[in-house]
Design an enzyme around this catalytic site. Sequence first.
Site, PDB file in Angstrom:
ATOM      1  N   ARG A   1       0.822  -1.224   0.116  1.00 33.50           N
ATOM      2  CA  ARG A   1       0.161  -0.662   0.352  1.00 33.50           C
ATOM      3  C   ARG A   1       0.864   1.591  -0.398  1.00 33.50           C
ATOM      4  O   ARG A   1       1.821   2.062   0.853  1.00 33.50           O
ATOM      5  CB  ARG A   1      -1.049   0.017   1.313  1.00 33.50           C
ATOM      6  CG  ARG A   1      -2.241   0.842   0.953  1.00 33.50           C
ATOM      7  CD  ARG A   1      -2.759   1.218   2.687  1.00 33.50           C
ATOM      8  NE  ARG A   1      -2.128   1.924   3.350  1.00 33.50           N
ATOM      9  CZ  ARG A   1      -2.328   1.548   4.368  1.00 33.50           C
ATOM     10  NH1 ARG A   1      -2.140   0.441   5.140  1.00 33.50           N
ATOM     11  NH2 ARG A   1      -1.074   1.992   5.238  1.00 33.50           N
TER      12      ARG A   1
ATOM     13  N   GLU B   1       4.418   7.242   2.859  1.00 33.36           N
ATOM     14  CA  GLU B   1       5.357   6.198   2.550  1.00 33.36           C
ATOM     15  C   GLU B   1       4.823   4.965   1.460  1.00 33.36           C
ATOM     16  O   GLU B   1       3.482   5.234   1.319  1.00 33.36           O
ATOM     17  CB  GLU B   1       5.723   5.554   3.514  1.00 33.36           C
ATOM     18  CG  GLU B   1       4.344   5.569   4.941  1.00 33.36           C
ATOM     19  CD  GLU B   1       4.423   4.149   6.140  1.00 33.36           C
ATOM     20  OE1 GLU B   1       5.305   3.722   6.494  1.00 33.36           O
ATOM     21  OE2 GLU B   1       3.580   3.644   6.355  1.00 33.36           O
TER      22      GLU B   1
ATOM     23  N   ASN C   1       4.341   0.259   1.998  1.00 31.87           N
ATOM     24  CA  ASN C   1       4.257  -0.166   3.018  1.00 31.87           C
ATOM     25  C   ASN C   1       4.413  -1.401   2.359  1.00 31.87           C
ATOM     26  O   ASN C   1       2.967  -2.164   1.287  1.00 31.87           O
ATOM     27  CB  ASN C   1       2.647  -0.309   3.997  1.00 31.87           C
ATOM     28  CG  ASN C   1       2.789   0.963   4.569  1.00 31.87           C
ATOM     29  OD1 ASN C   1       2.966   0.916   5.583  1.00 31.87           O
ATOM     30  ND2 ASN C   1       2.146   1.361   4.237  1.00 31.87           N
TER      31      ASN C   1
ATOM     32  N   SER D   1      -2.527  -2.686   6.196  1.00 34.58           N
ATOM     33  CA  SER D   1      -4.346  -3.156   6.149  1.00 34.58           C
ATOM     34  C   SER D   1      -5.261  -2.902   5.752  1.00 34.58           C
ATOM     35  O   SER D   1      -5.183  -1.254   5.069  1.00 34.58           O
ATOM     36  CB  SER D   1      -4.190  -3.383   7.967  1.00 34.58           C
ATOM     37  OG  SER D   1      -3.819  -1.439   8.115  1.00 34.58           O
TER      38      SER D   1
ATOM     39  N   LYS E   1      11.799   3.027   4.978  1.00 27.86           N
ATOM     40  CA  LYS E   1      11.876   4.541   5.241  1.00 27.86           C
ATOM     41  C   LYS E   1      13.418   4.845   4.542  1.00 27.86           C
ATOM     42  O   LYS E   1      13.365   6.003   4.202  1.00 27.86           O
ATOM     43  CB  LYS E   1      11.527   5.289   7.179  1.00 27.86           C
ATOM     44  CG  LYS E   1       9.741   4.976   7.500  1.00 27.86           C
ATOM     45  CD  LYS E   1       9.247   5.958   8.156  1.00 27.86           C
ATOM     46  CE  LYS E   1       8.015   5.461   8.221  1.00 27.86           C
ATOM     47  NZ  LYS E   1       7.311   4.407   8.134  1.00 27.86           N
TER      48      LYS E   1
ATOM     49  N   LYS F   1      11.491  10.310  11.177  1.00 29.15           N
ATOM     50  CA  LYS F   1      10.699   9.568  11.582  1.00 29.15           C
ATOM     51  C   LYS F   1      12.546   8.279  11.866  1.00 29.15           C
ATOM     52  O   LYS F   1      12.797   7.870  10.838  1.00 29.15           O
ATOM     53  CB  LYS F   1      10.584   9.027   9.909  1.00 29.15           C
ATOM     54  CG  LYS F   1       9.641   9.531   9.325  1.00 29.15           C
ATOM     55  CD  LYS F   1       8.954   9.453   8.517  1.00 29.15           C
ATOM     56  CE  LYS F   1       7.416  10.506   7.652  1.00 29.15           C
ATOM     57  NZ  LYS F   1       6.695   9.337   6.590  1.00 29.15           N
TER      58      LYS F   1
ATOM     59  N   GLU G   1       7.436   1.013  11.460  1.00 28.31           N
ATOM     60  CA  GLU G   1       6.157   0.942  11.024  1.00 28.31           C
ATOM     61  C   GLU G   1       5.206   0.755  11.994  1.00 28.31           C
ATOM     62  O   GLU G   1       5.439   0.278  13.380  1.00 28.31           O
ATOM     63  CB  GLU G   1       6.254   0.090  10.343  1.00 28.31           C
ATOM     64  CG  GLU G   1       7.008  -0.927   9.420  1.00 28.31           C
ATOM     65  CD  GLU G   1       7.139   0.498   8.187  1.00 28.31           C
ATOM     66  OE1 GLU G   1       5.803   0.488   7.719  1.00 28.31           O
ATOM     67  OE2 GLU G   1       7.879   0.879   7.750  1.00 28.31           O
ATOM     68  N   GLY G   2       3.959   1.235  12.384  1.00 29.52           N
ATOM     69  CA  GLY G   2       2.944   0.978  12.988  1.00 29.52           C
ATOM     70  C   GLY G   2       2.690   1.875  13.582  1.00 29.52           C
ATOM     71  O   GLY G   2       1.424   1.954  14.813  1.00 29.52           O
TER      72      GLY G   2
ATOM     73  N   ARG H   1      -7.875   7.345   4.644  1.00 31.04           N
ATOM     74  CA  ARG H   1      -7.958   7.253   6.089  1.00 31.04           C
ATOM     75  C   ARG H   1      -8.172   9.040   6.565  1.00 31.04           C
ATOM     76  O   ARG H   1      -7.482   9.897   6.009  1.00 31.04           O
ATOM     77  CB  ARG H   1      -7.461   6.586   6.778  1.00 31.04           C
ATOM     78  CG  ARG H   1      -7.009   5.363   6.756  1.00 31.04           C
ATOM     79  CD  ARG H   1      -5.628   4.716   7.413  1.00 31.04           C
ATOM     80  NE  ARG H   1      -4.488   5.002   6.895  1.00 31.04           N
ATOM     81  CZ  ARG H   1      -2.885   5.214   6.784  1.00 31.04           C
ATOM     82  NH1 ARG H   1      -2.714   5.089   8.233  1.00 31.04           N
ATOM     83  NH2 ARG H   1      -1.985   5.034   5.533  1.00 31.04           N
TER      84      ARG H   1
HETATM   85  P1  ADP Z   1       3.634   4.593   9.500  1.00 28.73           P
HETATM   86  O1  ADP Z   1       4.893   2.975   9.318  1.00 28.73           O
HETATM   87  O2  ADP Z   1       3.885   4.186  10.867  1.00 28.73           O
HETATM   88  O3  ADP Z   1       2.544   4.516   9.644  1.00 28.73           O
HETATM   89  P2  ADP Z   1       4.353   7.162   7.883  1.00 28.73           P
HETATM   90  O4  ADP Z   1       5.475   7.398   7.891  1.00 28.73           O
HETATM   91  O5  ADP Z   1       3.357   6.563   7.236  1.00 28.73           O
HETATM   92  O6  ADP Z   1       4.362   6.142   9.786  1.00 28.73           O
HETATM   93  O7  ADP Z   1       3.742   7.932   9.738  1.00 28.73           O
HETATM   94  C1  ADP Z   1       2.840   7.992  10.062  1.00 28.73           C
HETATM   95  C2  ADP Z   1       1.437   9.260   9.955  1.00 28.73           C
HETATM   96  O8  ADP Z   1       2.303  10.669  10.054  1.00 28.73           O
HETATM   97  C3  ADP Z   1       0.719   8.651   8.569  1.00 28.73           C
HETATM   98  O9  ADP Z   1      -0.298   8.297   8.025  1.00 28.73           O
HETATM   99  C4  ADP Z   1       0.755  10.864   8.167  1.00 28.73           C
HETATM  100  O10 ADP Z   1      -0.769  10.820   8.943  1.00 28.73           O
HETATM  101  C5  ADP Z   1       1.474  11.355   8.987  1.00 28.73           C
HETATM  102  N1  ADP Z   1       2.908  11.452   8.431  1.00 28.73           N
HETATM  103  C6  ADP Z   1       4.249  11.216   8.016  1.00 28.73           C
HETATM  104  N2  ADP Z   1       5.073  11.017   7.289  1.00 28.73           N
HETATM  105  C7  ADP Z   1       4.131  12.681   7.073  1.00 28.73           C
HETATM  106  C8  ADP Z   1       4.442  13.727   6.807  1.00 28.73           C
HETATM  107  N3  ADP Z   1       5.716  14.396   5.338  1.00 28.73           N
HETATM  108  N4  ADP Z   1       4.114  14.615   6.444  1.00 28.73           N
HETATM  109  C9  ADP Z   1       3.430  15.047   7.376  1.00 28.73           C
HETATM  110  N5  ADP Z   1       2.330  13.938   7.805  1.00 28.73           N
HETATM  111  C10 ADP Z   1       2.901  13.098   8.302  1.00 28.73           C
HETATM  112 MG    MG Z   2       1.813   4.828   7.724  1.00 25.45          MG
END
Ligand code: ADP
Ligand code: MG
Length: 549
Positions: free
Chosen positions: A203, A219, A221, A226, A384, A438, A442-443, A525
Amino acid sequence: MGVGHSSLSSCSVDSLCITAFIAQPKTTSFSNSNRQKPLFPTKKQSPFAVLKIGTLNCARVAGEMEIKKGIAAAGKPIVDRHVIDDGLIQKIVYDALVWISLHGLLVGDRNDQRSGKLPGVGMVHAPIALLPTSFPESYWKQACELAPIFNELIDRVSLDGKFLQDSLARTKKVDAFTSRLLDIHSKILEMNKKEEIRLGLHRSDYMLDEKTKLLLQIEFNTISSSFAGLGCLVTDLHRTLLNDYGEDLGLDSKRIPGNTATGQFAEALAKAWTEYNNPRAVAMIVVQTEERNMYDQHWLCTVLKERYNVRTIRKTLAEIDSEGQLLPDGTFLVGGQAVAVVYFRAGYAPTDYPSESEWRARLLMEQSSAIKCPSISYHLAGTKKIQQELAKPNVLERFLESKEDTAKLRKCFAGLWSLVDSDITKKAIEKPELFVMKPQREGGGNNIYGDDVKETLLRLQKEGSEEDAAYILMQRIFPAVSPTFLIRDGICHKDHAISELGVYSAYLRNKESVIMNDQCGYLMRTKVSSSNEGGVAAGFAVLDSIYLT
Ligand code: ADP
Ligand code: MG
């Protein structure tokens, strides 16, 4: 994921993290800021009761929301100057809750201790947006078009063991979890083991940046993506509601794109199972010990069984360690049963490996001939750090020949940097609100925002350790904020929200033959704009679908 553990507040890849926003801070008025506000991580402080169905008084709500129709910009409300009547909202909410209950759009209720273990007890509807969120069709098409290109990219990256090891070498020194994954990867490289049948159920997540009007990737996945199952149901729900109330709302159900993520993921798993070519073998889902998002997973398994007659078993990593057996020919047996496909809905977080037993299980599976979804290489390719490495100049070109494809991918890359870039760290210290920091996790709930970015960077600088290698820096994306009705625990709540579009994709190949390389439905979402992340105790994210404008 794993809404498995105690509070759904861990927003694993799998759990979405919708769970977390359960404890949404009181939002007294709509503000246009999507910057962080103080967080109130306890359920007691939830303001939801105000909008409890039956006592719902949405006239004022609707008036405030000034929902607008047909506005093309992303994130804008979808009904124009049409004040949604209180009674109408109540009716729609009620119908939505009935539909959800009858169609299995469910998660385990965190208030019921058995809900993460036993299906059929302690069920509650998944948190949802009452109506789909508007999303411009051109960006939707762009996101769909990117899916097969990312699939191919990840496959090629996964084959370059040296690139994965080298890119993560500094991270390995400071991040024990990534280090363990890399150790398994090294062992597989040493064995010179080739994964001939490779399956990815991915995803890719995006936000539409309001200022630049660019669709930017959050990102990619590659493990435990899920909500394919529940996401499809939300689309069906929204279509049903618009079929019934579309005229009143000025909305057309046909503007919601169809969502076949469950069917296509099941198809990919079934085709992988067929390639493995052992009619007696099963598909095995690697699960957490408790899983409140189990219905999402059961939907997939049910379709796999009903449509393709492939049986699944559910096992935790610890169970796999105690029951697993690797035969000399590579066959993987669990409880004496041959496994054709291993589908991970656990194993992406350090907490999934509380002892050596779980790591042994992971290695054993990797050494076997079973098809892993994902393999250790696919898993690492989705980190990442690799996302950031791929965004460097000339790196994509190492993996893809087509200039057109690399240009399309690059267009959706946000700014991504390693912390060794001192100009960027300086900027991030000066303007931390424009960055997200970051770690390799994950998660949900692991990223660093706002002043914490500054503090962490300053601390790392002061310490002069190599811990900086655990993180990447990313440009913060600011999607448009729009008023939204969110429903959780039977309670309708309105708030300003932002959305993140996830596009599922499946990739299956056997040696030189690409059997499947498709975009497979989507997941929207939506979360309150005051929350940094969709999960974690602060957020308020819900499952949503899109209304094309
Ligand atoms: P994870 O692997 O924990 O899901 P993500 O990179 O998807 O990590 O980050 C989790 C959440 O943080 C995302 O679903 C989003 O809501 C927010 N987020 C992540 N990166 C950004 C960004 N560059 N700008 C704004 N919000 C972000
Ligand atoms: Mg995510």
